[in-house]
Scaffold this motif. Structure first.
Motif, PDB file in Angstrom:
ATOM      1  N   VAL A 298       0.796  -1.050  -0.049  1.00  0.00           N
ATOM      2  CA  VAL A 298      -0.060   0.053   0.026  1.00  0.00           C
ATOM      3  C   VAL A 298       0.838   1.205   0.009  1.00  0.00           C
ATOM      4  CG1 VAL A 298      -1.941   1.130   1.298  1.00  0.00           C
ATOM      5  CG2 VAL A 298      -1.788  -1.421   1.375  1.00  0.00           C
ATOM      6  N   PRO A 299       0.773   2.140  -0.969  1.00  0.00           N
ATOM      7  CA  PRO A 299       1.382   3.334  -1.058  1.00  0.00           C
ATOM      8  C   PRO A 299       1.242   4.158   0.204  1.00  0.00           C
ATOM      9  CG  PRO A 299      -0.240   3.558  -2.514  1.00  0.00           C
ATOM     10  CD  PRO A 299      -0.244   2.213  -2.077  1.00  0.00           C
ATOM     11  N   PRO A 300       2.255   4.923   0.866  1.00  0.00           N
ATOM     12  CA  PRO A 300       2.044   5.905   1.924  1.00  0.00           C
ATOM     13  C   PRO A 300       1.096   6.959   1.668  1.00  0.00           C
ATOM     14  CG  PRO A 300       4.229   6.132   1.062  1.00  0.00           C
ATOM     15  CD  PRO A 300       3.558   4.941   0.175  1.00  0.00           C
ATOM     16  N   THR A 301       0.449   7.259   2.811  1.00  0.00           N
ATOM     17  CA  THR A 301      -0.355   8.402   2.768  1.00  0.00           C
ATOM     18  C   THR A 301       0.074   9.600   3.289  1.00  0.00           C
ATOM     19  OG1 THR A 301      -1.414   7.738   4.825  1.00  0.00           O
ATOM     20  CG2 THR A 301      -2.531   6.908   2.834  1.00  0.00           C
ATOM     21  N   ILE A 302      -0.133  10.996   2.831  1.00  0.00           N
ATOM     22  CA  ILE A 302       0.168  12.036   3.309  1.00  0.00           C
ATOM     23  C   ILE A 302      -0.471  12.475   4.518  1.00  0.00           C
ATOM     24  CG2 ILE A 302       0.382  14.408   2.787  1.00  0.00           C
ATOM     25  CD1 ILE A 302       2.028  12.825   0.968  1.00  0.00           C
ATOM     26  N   ASP A 303       0.304  12.889   5.690  1.00  0.00           N
ATOM     27  CA  ASP A 303      -0.301  13.354   6.707  1.00  0.00           C
ATOM     28  C   ASP A 303      -0.702  14.890   6.508  1.00  0.00           C
ATOM     29  OD1 ASP A 303      -0.973  13.814   9.285  1.00  0.00           O
ATOM     30  OD2 ASP A 303       1.001  13.637  10.209  1.00  0.00           O
TER      31      ASP A 303
ATOM     32  N   ASP B  40       2.136   8.653  -4.593  1.00  0.00           N
ATOM     33  CA  ASP B  40       1.944   7.087  -5.194  1.00  0.00           C
ATOM     34  C   ASP B  40       2.866   6.727  -6.273  1.00  0.00           C
ATOM     35  OD1 ASP B  40       0.113   6.950  -3.215  1.00  0.00           O
ATOM     36  OD2 ASP B  40      -1.624   7.357  -4.850  1.00  0.00           O
ATOM     37  N   ALA B  41       3.078   7.508  -7.210  1.00  0.00           N
ATOM     38  CA  ALA B  41       4.053   7.340  -8.471  1.00  0.00           C
ATOM     39  C   ALA B  41       5.400   7.195  -7.755  1.00  0.00           C
ATOM     40  CB  ALA B  41       3.860   8.497  -9.403  1.00  0.00           C
TER      41      ALA B  41
END
Length: 136
Positions: free
Chosen positions: A3-8, A93-94
């Protein structure tokens, strides 16, 4: 697939600015466009993703390692914030995708022969373009 990391959202800084372009009086008096600033070096992203983000040749990335995204597509400040955040997430994501390692290979015999046949055919076309001799 990881899963790509999400932005806080706490790591993102929004600044309301006036939009450019057509829109008349509304554009001239209301600050509905958004500048999003995201400092890559101090973010909570994994180190590999940070390195790939910092290696991007993108005009949105400054020399200090800050990603600046401008969103002004909507008349709503909240929609512009959401659009800018979505574009930043797409960029992350990229960068989260590990590039496939290229392994050098040699051309096959058939591909070399096809290449040489194509070159010979092109040479023949060019050779036949010249002035014809012996027709007098």
């Amino acid at each position: 697939m990881p899963v790509p990391p999400t932005i806080d959202p706490a790591e993102v800084d929004f600044t309301a600015i006036r939009a450019q372009g057509a829109g008349g009086q509304n554009v001239n008096k209301v600050s509905n466009a958004v500048h999003l600033r995201f400092v890559v070096r101090t973010s909570s992203l994994p180190e590999a993703v940070k390195a790939r983000l910092l290696a991007l040749h993108d005009t949105r990335l400054t020399q200090e390692g800050v990603i600046v995204i401008k969103a002004q597509g909507s008349r709503s400040l909240e929609q512009n914030k959401a659009e800018a955040l979505a574009r930043l997430q797409a960029l992350v994501d990229a960068a989260a995708v590990v590039p496939k390692q290229r392994r050098a290979t040699r051309p096959t015999r058939a591909s070399r022969e096809r290449r040489l046949e194509g070159k010979a055919q092109r040479a023949s076309v060019k050779r036949n373009r010249g002035r014809l001799s012996g027709l007098d």
